[in-house]
Design a protein around this motif. Sequence first.
Motif, PDB file in Angstrom:
ATOM      1  N   GLN A 161      38.180  57.938  49.188  1.00  0.00           N
ATOM      2  CA  GLN A 161      37.881  58.661  50.425  1.00  0.00           C
ATOM      3  C   GLN A 161      37.519  57.681  51.536  1.00  0.00           C
ATOM      4  OE1 GLN A 161      34.816  61.513  49.698  1.00  0.00           O
ATOM      5  NE2 GLN A 161      36.277  63.092  49.125  1.00  0.00           N
ATOM      6  N   CYS A 162      37.924  58.058  52.765  1.00  0.00           N
ATOM      7  CA  CYS A 162      37.590  57.253  53.941  1.00  0.00           C
ATOM      8  C   CYS A 162      36.081  57.296  54.140  1.00  0.00           C
ATOM      9  CB  CYS A 162      38.316  57.794  55.175  1.00  0.00           C
ATOM     10  SG  CYS A 162      37.821  56.978  56.704  1.00  0.00           S
ATOM     11  N   ASN A 210      34.568  56.824  56.857  1.00  0.00           N
ATOM     12  CA  ASN A 210      34.228  57.335  58.182  1.00  0.00           C
ATOM     13  C   ASN A 210      34.417  58.850  58.271  1.00  0.00           C
ATOM     14  OD1 ASN A 210      33.511  57.074  60.986  1.00  0.00           O
ATOM     15  ND2 ASN A 210      35.667  57.320  61.457  1.00  0.00           N
ATOM     16  N   CYS A 211      35.626  59.325  57.926  1.00  0.00           N
ATOM     17  CA  CYS A 211      35.921  60.741  58.128  1.00  0.00           C
ATOM     18  C   CYS A 211      35.997  61.546  56.829  1.00  0.00           C
ATOM     19  CB  CYS A 211      37.223  60.908  58.920  1.00  0.00           C
ATOM     20  SG  CYS A 211      38.701  60.355  58.040  1.00  0.00           S
ATOM     21  N   THR A 229      38.461  61.675  54.621  1.00  0.00           N
ATOM     22  CA  THR A 229      39.816  62.059  54.231  1.00  0.00           C
ATOM     23  C   THR A 229      40.229  61.310  52.976  1.00  0.00           C
ATOM     24  OG1 THR A 229      40.378  62.355  56.565  1.00  0.00           O
ATOM     25  CG2 THR A 229      42.217  62.132  55.041  1.00  0.00           C
ATOM     26  N   GLU A 230      40.942  61.977  52.099  1.00  0.00           N
ATOM     27  CA  GLU A 230      41.458  61.349  50.884  1.00  0.00           C
ATOM     28  C   GLU A 230      42.621  60.430  51.258  1.00  0.00           C
ATOM     29  OE1 GLU A 230      41.300  60.416  46.979  1.00  0.00           O
ATOM     30  OE2 GLU A 230      39.992  61.885  47.930  1.00  0.00           O
ATOM     31  N   ILE A 231      42.489  59.140  50.923  1.00  0.00           N
ATOM     32  CA  ILE A 231      43.537  58.164  51.234  1.00  0.00           C
ATOM     33  C   ILE A 231      43.903  57.404  49.966  1.00  0.00           C
ATOM     34  CG2 ILE A 231      42.946  57.866  53.663  1.00  0.00           C
ATOM     35  CD1 ILE A 231      41.291  55.441  52.953  1.00  0.00           C
ATOM     36  N   CYS A 240      42.441  53.942  57.291  1.00  0.00           N
ATOM     37  CA  CYS A 240      42.594  55.377  57.142  1.00  0.00           C
ATOM     38  C   CYS A 240      43.695  55.855  58.079  1.00  0.00           C
ATOM     39  CB  CYS A 240      41.276  56.079  57.474  1.00  0.00           C
ATOM     40  SG  CYS A 240      41.382  57.884  57.477  1.00  0.00           S
ATOM     41  N   TYR A 241      44.621  56.643  57.576  1.00  0.00           N
ATOM     42  CA  TYR A 241      45.728  57.118  58.407  1.00  0.00           C
ATOM     43  C   TYR A 241      45.262  58.158  59.421  1.00  0.00           C
ATOM     44  CZ  TYR A 241      45.860  61.343  55.520  1.00  0.00           C
ATOM     45  OH  TYR A 241      45.545  62.499  54.880  1.00  0.00           O
ATOM     46  N   ARG A 242      44.111  58.737  59.200  1.00  0.00           N
ATOM     47  CA  ARG A 242      43.638  59.791  60.102  1.00  0.00           C
ATOM     48  C   ARG A 242      42.761  59.259  61.244  1.00  0.00           C
ATOM     49  NH1 ARG A 242      41.499  65.589  58.101  1.00  0.00           N
ATOM     50  NH2 ARG A 242      41.909  66.610  60.081  1.00  0.00           N
ATOM     51  N   CYS A 243      41.796  58.406  60.920  1.00  0.00           N
ATOM     52  CA  CYS A 243      40.880  57.925  61.964  1.00  0.00           C
ATOM     53  C   CYS A 243      41.074  56.455  62.323  1.00  0.00           C
ATOM     54  CB  CYS A 243      39.435  58.179  61.566  1.00  0.00           C
ATOM     55  SG  CYS A 243      38.877  57.213  60.146  1.00  0.00           S
ATOM     56  N   THR A 279      39.257  50.154  55.516  1.00  0.00           N
ATOM     57  CA  THR A 279      38.677  50.600  54.245  1.00  0.00           C
ATOM     58  C   THR A 279      37.732  49.584  53.635  1.00  0.00           C
ATOM     59  OG1 THR A 279      40.586  49.733  53.067  1.00  0.00           O
ATOM     60  CG2 THR A 279      40.660  52.058  53.710  1.00  0.00           C
TER      61      THR A 279
END
Length: 92
Positions: A2-3, A5-6, A8-10, A17-20, A24
Amino acid sequence: MQCRNCGTEIADKAIVCYRCGVGTSDPVRKPVPIRPSGRGPSLVAGIVPLLLALVALVMADRSGYPEELSTAAMVLAGLGVLLLIARILRRR
């Protein structure tokens, strides 16, 4: 994984992180701290009052108010000296 920061499962091998976009892992090298840009009064700020004091002293004899201009020149000279001292002390 998991990220951090946010949340999200990465992927386990992900670098960011692809989202924020947060990395890592912690960076290997820490950046050098940047000195604050506010260095205090500039050299010009100390020289200008001294030049104005010189002009006031020269013009004092030609004007109708020599005592007042002489006093103003002393005040400007004192201000200029204080600003130059502050500049020198901030540089250290």
